[in-house]
Design a protein around this motif. Structure first.
Motif, PDB file in Angstrom:
ATOM      1  N   ASP A  75       0.843  -1.180   0.000  1.00  0.00           N
ATOM      2  CA  ASP A  75       0.000   0.000   0.000  1.00  0.00           C
ATOM      3  C   ASP A  75       0.884   1.237   0.000  1.00  0.00           C
ATOM      4  N   HIS A  96      -5.505   0.069   7.331  1.00  0.00           N
ATOM      5  CA  HIS A  96      -5.398  -1.363   7.035  1.00  0.00           C
ATOM      6  C   HIS A  96      -6.582  -2.154   7.616  1.00  0.00           C
ATOM      7  N   GLU A  99      -9.630  -1.670   5.494  1.00  0.00           N
ATOM      8  CA  GLU A  99      -9.541  -2.468   4.265  1.00  0.00           C
ATOM      9  C   GLU A  99      -9.999  -3.905   4.521  1.00  0.00           C
ATOM     10  N   ASN A 100      -9.527  -4.504   5.598  1.00  0.00           N
ATOM     11  CA  ASN A 100      -9.915  -5.884   5.920  1.00  0.00           C
ATOM     12  C   ASN A 100     -11.417  -6.003   6.161  1.00  0.00           C
ATOM     13  N   LYS A 103     -13.190  -5.715   2.741  1.00  0.00           N
ATOM     14  CA  LYS A 103     -13.023  -6.946   1.955  1.00  0.00           C
ATOM     15  C   LYS A 103     -14.030  -7.990   2.411  1.00  0.00           C
ATOM     16  N   SER A 104     -14.187  -8.097   3.713  1.00  0.00           N
ATOM     17  CA  SER A 104     -15.081  -9.103   4.265  1.00  0.00           C
ATOM     18  C   SER A 104     -16.552  -8.733   4.073  1.00  0.00           C
ATOM     19  N   HIS A 106     -18.048  -6.650   2.024  1.00  0.00           N
ATOM     20  CA  HIS A 106     -18.502  -6.453   0.645  1.00  0.00           C
ATOM     21  C   HIS A 106     -18.047  -7.552  -0.309  1.00  0.00           C
ATOM     22  N   LYS A 107     -17.324  -8.552   0.244  1.00  0.00           N
ATOM     23  CA  LYS A 107     -16.781  -9.628  -0.591  1.00  0.00           C
ATOM     24  C   LYS A 107     -16.089  -9.027  -1.821  1.00  0.00           C
ATOM     25  N   PHE A 108     -15.143  -8.123  -1.530  1.00  0.00           N
ATOM     26  CA  PHE A 108     -14.444  -7.340  -2.547  1.00  0.00           C
ATOM     27  C   PHE A 108     -12.971  -7.704  -2.524  1.00  0.00           C
ATOM     28  N   LYS A 109     -12.408  -8.037  -3.656  1.00  0.00           N
ATOM     29  CA  LYS A 109     -10.988  -8.375  -3.736  1.00  0.00           C
ATOM     30  C   LYS A 109     -10.184  -7.093  -3.913  1.00  0.00           C
ATOM     31  N   VAL A 110      -9.447  -6.720  -2.881  1.00  0.00           N
ATOM     32  CA  VAL A 110      -8.637  -5.498  -2.905  1.00  0.00           C
ATOM     33  C   VAL A 110      -7.233  -5.869  -3.361  1.00  0.00           C
ATOM     34  N   HIS A 113      -4.389  -0.259  -1.897  1.00  0.00           N
ATOM     35  CA  HIS A 113      -5.078   1.006  -1.646  1.00  0.00           C
ATOM     36  C   HIS A 113      -4.043   2.113  -1.543  1.00  0.00           C
TER      37      HIS A 113
END
Length: 134
Positions: A75, A96, A99-100, A103-104, A106-110, A113
């Motif tokens: 990052d 950070h 971000e975690n 990700k959880s 929204h089920k979003f692959k980061v 950032h």
């Protein structure tokens, strides 16, 4: 599954591995030419876009609008002076945990950032204050 890459994309990735800082597409184009790996500027932009969408390359846009490309490794966080363009890296990550959570939830692959603060560096503040004292 690894995406199928073009030779142009592989050349750009190899060059970015040897460059330890962000580089503009135009400078990347020149570097490729200097290394006898010439390709068109449009191909450089298309390859960078494909690599960005794959999560292999990250882009950072400076206050002047210039885009700098680098390998996606970590990052990036900066304090950027709007007057002189000085960019000071911030080594701790204040977002950070957020971000975690995102990700959880929204089920979003980061892939990465960025966090950037814009203002005036200490030297430019001194110059501005000196002008105001006249």
């Amino acid at each position: 599954m690894r995406a199928i890459r073009t030779r142009s994309q592989d050349r750009i990735l190899n060059l970015l591995k040897n460059i330890k800082q962000g580089i503009s597409a135009q400078d990347l184009y020149i570097e490729l030419r200097n290394h006898s790996q010439s390709m068109g500027l449009a191909t450089v932009y298309r390859s960078l876009e494909a690599l960005k969408l794959e999560g292999k390359v990250q882009v950072r846009t400076l206050a002047n609008g210039e885009a700098l490309y680098s390998l996606t490794q970590q990052d990036k966080h900066h304090l950027t002076c709007l007057q002189c363009g000085l960019s000071i890296p911030i080594h701790q990550c204040p977002v950070h945990q957020l971000e975690n959570e995102l990700k959880s939830s929204h089920k979003f692959k980061v892939f990465y950032h960025t966090l950037e603060f814009f203002g005036l560096c200490s030297q430019c503040q001194e110059i501005s204050q000196g002008i105001g004292d006249r």
